[in-house]
Design a protein around this motif. Structure first.
Motif, short mmCIF file in Angstrom:
data_model
loop_
_atom_site.label_atom_id
_atom_site.label_comp_id
_atom_site.label_asym_id
_atom_site.label_seq_id
_atom_site.Cartn_x
_atom_site.Cartn_y
_atom_site.Cartn_z
N ALA A 20 -21.92 -42.93 -16.22
CA ALA A 20 -21.33 -43.58 -15.38
C ALA A 20 -19.66 -44.23 -15.55
CB ALA A 20 -22.45 -44.73 -14.74
N ASP A 21 -19.82 -44.39 -16.83
CA ASP A 21 -18.29 -45.31 -17.15
C ASP A 21 -17.25 -44.34 -17.39
OD1 ASP A 21 -19.46 -47.80 -17.37
OD2 ASP A 21 -19.56 -47.91 -19.44
N VAL A 22 -17.63 -43.25 -18.08
CA VAL A 22 -16.44 -42.16 -18.37
C VAL A 22 -16.50 -40.98 -17.55
CG1 VAL A 22 -15.90 -43.40 -20.49
CG2 VAL A 22 -17.46 -41.30 -20.34
N ALA A 23 -17.59 -40.46 -17.13
CA ALA A 23 -17.53 -38.95 -16.67
C ALA A 23 -16.68 -38.65 -15.57
CB ALA A 23 -18.85 -38.61 -16.80
N ASP A 24 -15.98 -37.48 -15.55
CA ASP A 24 -15.37 -36.95 -14.14
C ASP A 24 -16.55 -36.08 -13.64
OD1 ASP A 24 -12.84 -38.34 -14.27
OD2 ASP A 24 -12.38 -36.69 -15.68
N ARG A 25 -17.00 -35.22 -14.39
CA ARG A 25 -17.97 -34.27 -14.11
C ARG A 25 -19.19 -34.44 -15.04
NH1 ARG A 25 -17.15 -29.17 -13.47
NH2 ARG A 25 -15.47 -29.05 -14.81
N VAL A 26 -20.35 -34.09 -14.69
CA VAL A 26 -21.45 -33.96 -15.43
C VAL A 26 -22.34 -32.82 -15.36
CG1 VAL A 26 -23.62 -35.33 -15.66
CG2 VAL A 26 -21.86 -36.44 -14.37
N VAL A 27 -22.95 -32.14 -16.62
CA VAL A 27 -23.69 -31.33 -16.59
C VAL A 27 -25.06 -31.72 -16.81
CG1 VAL A 27 -24.18 -28.85 -17.66
CG2 VAL A 27 -21.76 -29.80 -17.09
N VAL A 28 -26.24 -31.67 -16.35
CA VAL A 28 -27.43 -32.06 -16.84
C VAL A 28 -28.42 -30.89 -17.28
CG1 VAL A 28 -29.49 -33.26 -16.34
CG2 VAL A 28 -27.55 -34.04 -15.06
N LEU A 29 -28.58 -31.04 -18.67
CA LEU A 29 -29.41 -29.97 -19.46
C LEU A 29 -30.91 -30.36 -19.31
CD1 LEU A 29 -27.19 -28.74 -22.27
CD2 LEU A 29 -27.99 -27.44 -20.19
N ARG A 30 -31.71 -29.17 -19.44
CA ARG A 30 -33.15 -29.48 -19.74
C ARG A 30 -33.55 -28.51 -20.12
NH1 ARG A 30 -38.35 -31.43 -16.00
NH2 ARG A 30 -39.24 -32.65 -17.86
N HIS A 31 -34.25 -28.44 -21.31
CA HIS A 31 -34.89 -27.20 -21.99
C HIS A 31 -33.76 -26.14 -22.09
CE1 HIS A 31 -38.49 -29.51 -22.20
NE2 HIS A 31 -39.01 -29.15 -20.76
N GLY A 32 -32.59 -26.61 -22.34
CA GLY A 32 -31.50 -25.25 -22.37
C GLY A 32 -31.06 -24.87 -21.23
N LYS A 33 -31.62 -25.41 -20.20
CA LYS A 33 -30.96 -24.91 -18.70
C LYS A 33 -30.20 -25.92 -17.96
CE LYS A 33 -34.66 -21.54 -18.42
NZ LYS A 33 -36.04 -21.50 -18.10
N VAL A 34 -29.36 -25.52 -17.17
CA VAL A 34 -28.44 -26.56 -16.49
C VAL A 34 -29.63 -26.87 -15.31
CG1 VAL A 34 -26.50 -26.77 -15.15
CG2 VAL A 34 -26.32 -25.54 -17.13
N VAL A 35 -29.90 -27.91 -15.13
CA VAL A 35 -30.60 -28.58 -14.03
C VAL A 35 -29.72 -28.90 -12.68
CG1 VAL A 35 -32.21 -30.31 -13.22
CG2 VAL A 35 -32.18 -29.35 -15.67
N GLU A 36 -28.62 -29.37 -13.08
CA GLU A 36 -27.69 -30.02 -12.02
C GLU A 36 -26.34 -30.04 -12.73
OE1 GLU A 36 -29.44 -33.12 -10.16
OE2 GLU A 36 -27.60 -33.41 -8.78
N GLN A 37 -25.07 -29.69 -11.84
CA GLN A 37 -23.90 -30.11 -12.38
C GLN A 37 -23.06 -30.55 -11.26
OE1 GLN A 37 -21.08 -27.46 -14.14
NE2 GLN A 37 -22.57 -25.62 -14.00
#
Lengths: 565, 277
Positions: free
Chosen positions: A228-245
């Protein structure tokens, strides 16, 4: 780098990347079909719990994968080059040249035998062709050290890493990474080992530098507060797969995946605890009076020893059923306080009154008997369990040492394991079979097996992922009600203190600078130092920290930080 | 179990183990293959190898060198292992006390250890054996008494490393007694390197025993490799076999133990073990 700033070609492009783990692992791929891009002047956060494969991606970018772990498909492009196609020289030019990396643990990533100035110099010498003159290099080192906000660079460049604090070491690492004006900076959990105030400074520094130089930053973290403080974009990973970006505000405000929502919800929001101890007996259970401790560190034959003041007249009281949070930066003496109460560290002066006796006067058997009532849960769940002892034994040993029969103690241990959320069969297994969060539950069960009256939790959740933190905190809150435990909760994370404590003590350089009920300290801090600590909470602006709302009653109405936005 | 399997895959460790087993088997079957005492004169003096039914020849008095080498294996193994265990017992106790309690106790014990380390081991061993009458027991105790300092230092270092680990402090907070913390938590976590060094101490103990016997300070009732070399050394130019075969026996046994010890060290060290697998 001016070219890169003008063009919007990505500094890092990861396309359909899959990394295979060696056979026999818990899953075939460390990372599967991951794609994302980082443009110049952009901060992309890679978020996920431990084991999600986020560090693997960072290591793949610089071809630093461990042996046996290989990229099986997909490509990585760093500033127009594919690192996997580069030979030795090309790769060396890339690493620390166009793409620089900073690691989690700043102490182990600096050479302990070299002065830090030399280490920064080396970065320049390794990459600049033709090599600049020594005078020029020296000037560059000075400039770099100044840029990363280190005080007195003249003196500092002659220091060894052990003479610096954690935050200063991380700044040196950043100076080294910046030495060759990289297009891409990879930061692998750069602030996890640091306390909140230092964390904020380091994140701000990284942010400032990327604006100044237009670099792309790949920041790896498990904390959505940091995102929340620094990111422009986010990639959320779970068990090696992208869950959301997506963009940071999209993902934070309107998470699509349930898992992302879970992670965001798990961030401690510094909601004030709604459970409050009802103090039955007026006399305190534990009373610490004027505790003093100075550590003396030898420095060499002729220099006087360096003195570190860990406790400077600390006095506190703890009542039955009450939870007291002790907060402060690293080096403020908060862990030493807990260890002194447990008599693991000998104080220089003062008294620890418990159960009508001064613990400091007790020796041998009397001390052993007194210890039964006081238990501690340590920070590192990996170091605090004997690797060669079965979990059941670890828990049953305590009662057995005080005369409980083995059968009875083991039965109790199994019950406790169930109580802390594990299964009875865990008793027959070894610690290495458990995850960090499970191990911490075992440590809690071990501490509770002796039915203590006081539990000291020394950074008990700091080494855990945010989502696991929340579960362990909930467990502790339940147990303290159930067993009428008095708890001293030592932490550098104010969000956690707010959620669990009745009263808060703020320590700075071995002195109590502020003391009061949690609501008082969080809503109306009297000291500038406390306010600094509160301001440093990651994600504070975004989550709007209901805990800081002036109207305390307002808090109960807010379900989660997201809704408050 | 996993450790055993890892060891079976360790090439040089396995060579060491096989060689060592050969020596052990020779030691066990010596009385069956050579029913006559190795001290008995069974042929003409200076019988070359292969003649008169003496595979490895006869010595200056016509005793069977092969029988001597076989019986010598018993003596060398017994003394090597027993004195290494003696050294381990002394070293671990001193190192453990020193490392666990620290402070003045540590200071005194470590100065004492240094005292032992500054005196050349072999000279001290000669002195001790010469003072007491050479017998199996005194030789074992002597070799033990001169070989413990490295084990004490190692144990102390391991104890210092483990003493303030959190799981040890947790055991202390659980109210466990000192002896239980030492035996139940610290020692099991320190034992791997101690075992490795002990196994290598067996090799040096065999060499020490051979050297003592060579000097004529062995147990006079025991046929040992060192004694045989000592007895044959004056005639080595006309009868090489008297010294060479027992010498080869020492070489192979010590090599076997060292290979075994190194294999053990690799397998017990998790970092190396992982790299291999």
């Amino acid at each position: 780098m001016s070219d890169a700033m003008q063009s919007s070609a990505p500094v890092l492009a990861v396309d359909d990347l899959s990394i295979a783990l060696p056979k026999g692992g818990d899953r075939p791929f460390a990372v599967e079909n991951v794609s994302f891009e980082i443009k110049p002047n952009e901060v992309v956060c890679l978020v996920g719990e431990s084991g999600s494969g986020k560090s693997m991606i960072a290591h793949a970018v610089l071809q630093l994968l461990p042996r046996g772990v290989d990229i099986v498909s997909g490509t990585v492009t760093v500033a127009g080059q594919d690192p996997s196609k580069l030979g030795g020289r090309g790769l060396r030019n890339l690493r620390g040249g166009n793409a620089a990396m900073i690691f989690q643990e700043p102490l182990s990533s600096l050479n302990p035998l070299k002065r830090v100035g030399k280490q920064v110099e080396e970065m320049i010498l390794a990459h600049q062709r033709p090599a600049p003159s020594m005078v020029e290099i020296h000037e560059r080192v000075q400039t770099l050290l100044t840029q990363v906000g280190l005080p007195n660079p003249e003196l500092l460049e002659k220091s060894y890493p052990f003479e610096l604090s954690g935050g200063q070491r991380q700044r040196v690492m950043i100076a080294m990474a910046m030495a060759n004006r990289p297009a891409l900076l990879i930061a692998d959990e750069p602030t996890t080992a640091l306390d909140v105030t230092t964390q904020r400074q380091i994140l701000r520094l990284i942010d400032d530098l990327r604006r100044e130089r237009g670099m792309g930053v790949l920041l790896i973290t498990h904390d959505f507060g940091v995102v929340a403080d620094v990111a422009d974009r986010v990639v959320v990973l779970r068990h090696g797969k992208v869950v959301e970006q997506g963009t940071a505000s999209e993902v934070l405000r309107n998470p699509q995946a349930a898992y992302t929502r879970e992670l965001i919800d798990a961030v401690p929001k510094a909601r004030l605890a709604d459970i409050h101890a009802t103090i039955v007996r007026p006399e305190p259970l534990l009373e610490v009076v004027g505790l003093e401790k100075t550590f003396r560190v030898k420095r060499g034959w002729l220099q006087p020893p360096r003195e570190v003041l860990a406790a400077d007249g600390i006095s506190l009281t703890l009542h039955e059923g009450e939870t007291l949070a002790v907060v402060g930066e690293s080096g403020s003496g908060k862990s030493t306080l807990g260890r002194m109460i447990m008599r693991l560290t000998e104080p220089d002066a003062g008294a620890i009154r418990f159960g009508g006796a001064d613990l400091r006067q007790l020796r041998g058997e009397a001390l052993r008997q007194a210890r039964r009532q006081l238990q501690i849960v340590f920070q590192d769940p990996f170091a605090s369990l004997d690797p060669r002892q079965k979990v059941g034994d670890a828990i049953a040993r305590g009662p057995m040492a005080y005369g409980t029969s083995r059968a009875e103690a083991m039965a109790q241990a199994r019950q406790l394991l169930v109580r802390v959320g594990l299964s009875e069969t865990a008793a027959g297994r070894y610690p290495h079979e458990f995850s960090g969060g499970q191990r911490q539950r075992i440590c809690i069960a071990r501490a509770l097996a002796l039915k203590p009256r006081v539990l000291i939790a020394d950074e008990a959740v700091s080494a855990l992922d945010v989502s696991v933190q929340a579960q362990v905190l909930a467990l502790l809150a339940e147990l303290r009600q159930e067993m009428r435990l008095a708890m001293i909760f030592i932490t550098h994370d104010l969000r956690i203190a707010a959620e669990i404590a009745d009263r808060v003590i703020v320590l700075q350089r071995g002195q109590i600078v502020e003391e009061g009920t949690t609501a008082e300290v969080f809503t109306a801090p009297r000291q500038a130092y406390t306010r600094d600590l509160l301001d440093a909470i990651p994600g504070r602006d975004f989550f709007d920290q209901p805990g800081f709302a002036a109207d305390a009653r307002h808090i109960a109405g807010i379900e989660s930080g997201i809704d408050a936005v | 179990m996993e450790t055993v399997r890892a060891f079976l895959r360790h090439p040089s460790g396995m060579i060491g183990l096989v060689l060592l087993l050969v020596v052990v088997v020779v030691a066990i079957i010596a009385p069956i293959v050579f029913p006559v005492s190795p001290w008995e004169m069974v042929g003409a003096p200076f019988t070359p190898p292969g003649e008169d039914g003496l595979w490895l020849g006869g010595d200056t008095l016509g005793r069977d060198v092969a029988a001597g080498v076989a019986y010598g294996a018993r003596v060398s193994l017994l003394i090597g292992i027993a004195s290494a265990l003696a050294a381990m017992a002394i070293g671990v106790v001193i190192g453990a006390i020193s490392g666990y309690f620290g402070g003045k106790v540590d200071l005194v014990l470590m100065r004492m250890t240094e005292l032992f380390q500054t005196i050349p081991a072999f000279v001290l061993a000669i002195l001790l054996v010469a003072t007491f009458n050479p017998s199996l027991l005194t030789i074992i105790l002597t070799i033990g008494a001169v070989s413990w300092p490295p084990l004490a230092r190692l144990t102390r270092a391991e104890f210092l490393r483990l003493r303030h680990r959190e799981f040890v402090e947790a055991a202390l907070c659980q109210g466990e007694r000192t002896w239980r913390i030492v035996l139940g938590h610290i020692l099991p976590n320190a034992i791997s390197p101690i075992l490795v060094v002990t196994s290598l101490t067996v090799a040096t103990a065999i060499l020490l025993e051979s050297a003592l016997s060579f000097m004529g300070l062995g147990d006079p009732n025991l046929m040992s490799w060192g004694f045989m070399i000592g007895a044959g050394r004056t005639v080595i130019r006309n009868a090489w076999w008297m010294s060479v075969f027992p010498g080869l026996a020492i070489l192979l046994t010590v090599l076997a133990i060292n290979l075994f010890g190194e294999g053990l060290s690799d397998v017990l060290n998790p970092r190396v073990a992982r790299r291999r697998s």
